[in-house]
Motif scaffolding. Structure first.
Motif, PDB file in Angstrom:
ATOM      1  N   ASN A 151       8.932  -9.362 -30.038  1.00 27.60           N
ATOM      2  CA  ASN A 151       7.501  -9.443 -30.339  1.00 27.60           C
ATOM      3  C   ASN A 151       7.168  -8.630 -31.583  1.00 27.60           C
ATOM      4  OD1 ASN A 151       8.233  -7.206 -28.618  1.00 27.60           O
ATOM      5  ND2 ASN A 151       6.073  -6.705 -28.488  1.00 27.60           N
ATOM      6  N   TRP A 181      14.327  -9.155 -21.335  1.00 25.10           N
ATOM      7  CA  TRP A 181      14.881  -9.486 -22.640  1.00 25.10           C
ATOM      8  C   TRP A 181      16.320  -9.940 -22.474  1.00 25.10           C
ATOM      9  CZ3 TRP A 181      11.537  -9.875 -26.352  1.00 25.10           C
ATOM     10  CH2 TRP A 181      10.459  -8.986 -26.497  1.00 25.10           C
ATOM     11  N   ASP A 189       4.989  -0.727 -25.110  1.00 21.55           N
ATOM     12  CA  ASP A 189       5.848  -1.268 -26.171  1.00 21.55           C
ATOM     13  C   ASP A 189       7.121  -1.856 -25.569  1.00 21.55           C
ATOM     14  OD1 ASP A 189       7.288  -1.920 -28.367  1.00 21.55           O
ATOM     15  OD2 ASP A 189       7.179   0.044 -29.332  1.00 21.55           O
ATOM     16  N   LEU A 190       7.035  -3.142 -25.232  1.00 23.31           N
ATOM     17  CA  LEU A 190       8.165  -3.841 -24.619  1.00 23.31           C
ATOM     18  C   LEU A 190       9.371  -3.896 -25.557  1.00 23.31           C
ATOM     19  CD1 LEU A 190       7.028  -7.081 -22.759  1.00 23.31           C
ATOM     20  CD2 LEU A 190       8.526  -5.285 -21.911  1.00 23.31           C
ATOM     21  N   GLY A 191       9.098  -3.903 -26.859  1.00 25.36           N
ATOM     22  CA  GLY A 191      10.175  -3.997 -27.847  1.00 25.36           C
ATOM     23  C   GLY A 191      11.192  -2.875 -27.711  1.00 25.36           C
ATOM     24  N   LYS A 211      14.346  -4.073 -25.945  1.00 26.83           N
ATOM     25  CA  LYS A 211      14.986  -5.337 -26.342  1.00 26.83           C
ATOM     26  C   LYS A 211      16.489  -5.216 -26.583  1.00 26.83           C
ATOM     27  CE  LYS A 211      14.449  -9.482 -29.028  1.00 26.83           C
ATOM     28  NZ  LYS A 211      15.774  -9.585 -29.593  1.00 26.83           N
TER      29      LYS A 211
END
Lengths: 336, 336
Positions: free
Chosen positions: A249, A267, B254-256, B259
């Motif tokens: 994202n 993910w 903040d999912l990133g 990742k």
């Protein structure tokens, strides 16, 4: 040996930064195989790495994360292969890639190539098959041995490399497959891969889903523009459903939209196992061996769309531009 | 029958909005049981619902999402219970709660109460056990039948209601359990529940984890302040690890950060199954029957900390204030 590398781009330059160069042939140690490369395929990861090269590279960066080749030498700890074996693999993100005469690769990431496919058909498969397999059978919690005839998966961007094999794997376990595509060529391709229903990802997905007699889906595999589709994904996923995304994202994603439905989000980055040198690296050998068998049995089919010839900087540039256009279908392969 | 309800709060009022009132005793139809309530327990969800009452309530809202009682009547479709059965359950978020003489509840959410525990010990358990069980054995993908002796779970806020039983369930399957607590009473309680290591969630968790000889954990169960702990969670989770949270976020997460590690994040809201009337509702009957057996076998232990007596508006107000203080330990129960 010959190799193709990417040099740091001069700022403002429009010239290709891909170069043919000579580099010493490496030697296999430990768990490594030295593989004589016969063909490679290109993937979006090549473009991403090429864009992020550091300014002080000691030598051009060898890209390429799919290979078909013949084992020439094995390290002393190798147990799974011997010289002469025909292999295919996606390799390791941290190491030199496959755009060269020879490549070192850890045996735990490698499998015997399918016997009934051409080299081009086979080399199209490793990276995308590993990604789709891990997304479905590790992250979504599905089993490759079971049938899920009452459940539905939505695959956003069904006609790309990962989408093309993800559709096949989802059909293999009996899921109803809804894939998205926006052009007539991509729609036809996704249908050829086995998709039951095609939606256009340039229009409202929930509305089209509803018009197809459904309000929600059990699984969503996001292969493109997770930011742009997030609101639709949150709307369409069933309570207790599972979402997997391979594309990152750019903006914060509102996770709270998934809370009352107790949804799971994962993910999938196929390089996690080798990047962190996890004990699960060996599963990539196992998955690729299984994929190889399924291809030979005709249960899975190659997603090869286009074959280029002669692995050199010019041809590689051409292949990269096809990937970067975001209009490529299935897989593009380069044979030596 | 008598019930206790919450009226819409006058804005600016400090008066309790809990009232004792009379309401018609309901009748059991379909899959419903009519249960004569003997005891209830209080949970943070009571406070949350009480705060969100609409202005135009037709009658006071009956809260209460844990009950122990005796089946008095059964609906015509009921198959699992008969009048006279002693039962416990957490119920359904959408319906009237357990703070009353009688309550209707769908049999698929109910189990036979443990026989060797007191009513107070038993009524402490349903909501928190269902939450912890679903978090570990559905969302994290662990199996209650397996052993995970080489893996570690971090439970953020180990001494609350859910934490207290989550520690026990995690120990039951052999996980190493690291729980957080910040006061000496809560540390002692979490240790009594079985936690192997206690960290203080008011200080840096990664630093304390490292001082305990570990850099990362396989599983993280977030039971408090997911916003405040997100950065630490992303740092401490292993590649391919799983995070489950029961508390919602106030700010974007903040999912990133997860990742490259291919981490899975899942929400657990125990009321999803009944809220959406999912086919999986029946699993709550099954989980609670199993928990009931495990309690009778002494494999799990009640997390009861305090018992109040007389179920009326004044006593309920007292119990709610204990929960709202965020300082309560284990579970608070009210017997009639």
């Amino acid at each position: 040996m010959k190799a193709i590398g990417a040099k740091t781009q001069q700022s403002g330059s429009n010239q290709s930064n891909l170069v043919d160069f000579e580099i010493k042939k490496p030697q296999a140690k430990g768990h490594d195989l030295l593989v004589k490369i016969a063909a490679v395929s290109v993937n979006p990861i090549d473009i991403a790495v090429r864009k992020q090269l550091k300014a002080d590279l000691p030598q051009p960066k060898i890209l390429g994360w799919d290979a078909w080749g013949i084992v020439e030498e094995i390290g002393s700890a190798v147990e799974l292969f011997q010289p002469g074996d025909r292999v295919f693999y996606a390799g390791d993100y941290r190491r030199s890639g496959s755009n060269a005469d020879y490549q070192l690769v850890d045996e735990r990431l490698v499998a015997h190539a399918p016997e009934k496919l051409s080299i081009a058909q086979a080399v199209a498969m490793p990276l995308t098959s590993l990604t789709a397999w891990e997304a479905l059978f590790e992250k979504m919690g599905l089993s490759p041995e079971k049938k899920y005839s009452n459940q539905t998966i939505l695959i956003i961007n069904g006609a790309g490399g990962v989408g093309s094999i993800a559709i096949q794997l989802a059909k293999m376990v009996g899921l109803q497959v809804i894939a998205t595509a926006s052009r007539s060529e991509t729609k036809n391709w996704a249908q050829k891969m086995g998709a039951d229903i095609i939606l256009n990802h340039r229009r409202s997905l929930p509305e089209q889903l509803f018009n197809n007699g459904q309000k929600s889906v059990d699984f969503i595999l996001g292969l493109s523009d997770i930011d742009g589709h997030w609101g639709e994904i949150a709307e369409m996923i069933k309570p207790e459903g599972r979402i997997v995304s391979i594309t990152g994202n750019q903006h914060p994603l509102d996770l709270g939209l998934l809370k009352s439905k107790s949804v799971t989000f994962a993910w999938e980055w196929m390089y996690t196992k080798s990047f962190y040198q996890l004990p699960t690296m060996i599963t990539q050998h196992q998955i690729l061996e299984k994929v190889s068998q399924l291809l030979d049995q005709g249960i899975l089919h190659s997603t090869l769309k286009q074959t280029l010839h002669s692995l050199n900087a010019d041809v590689l540039e051409q292949a990269h531009q096809m990937i970067a256009s975001n209009r490529s279908i299935g897989k593009i392969v380069i044979c030596k």
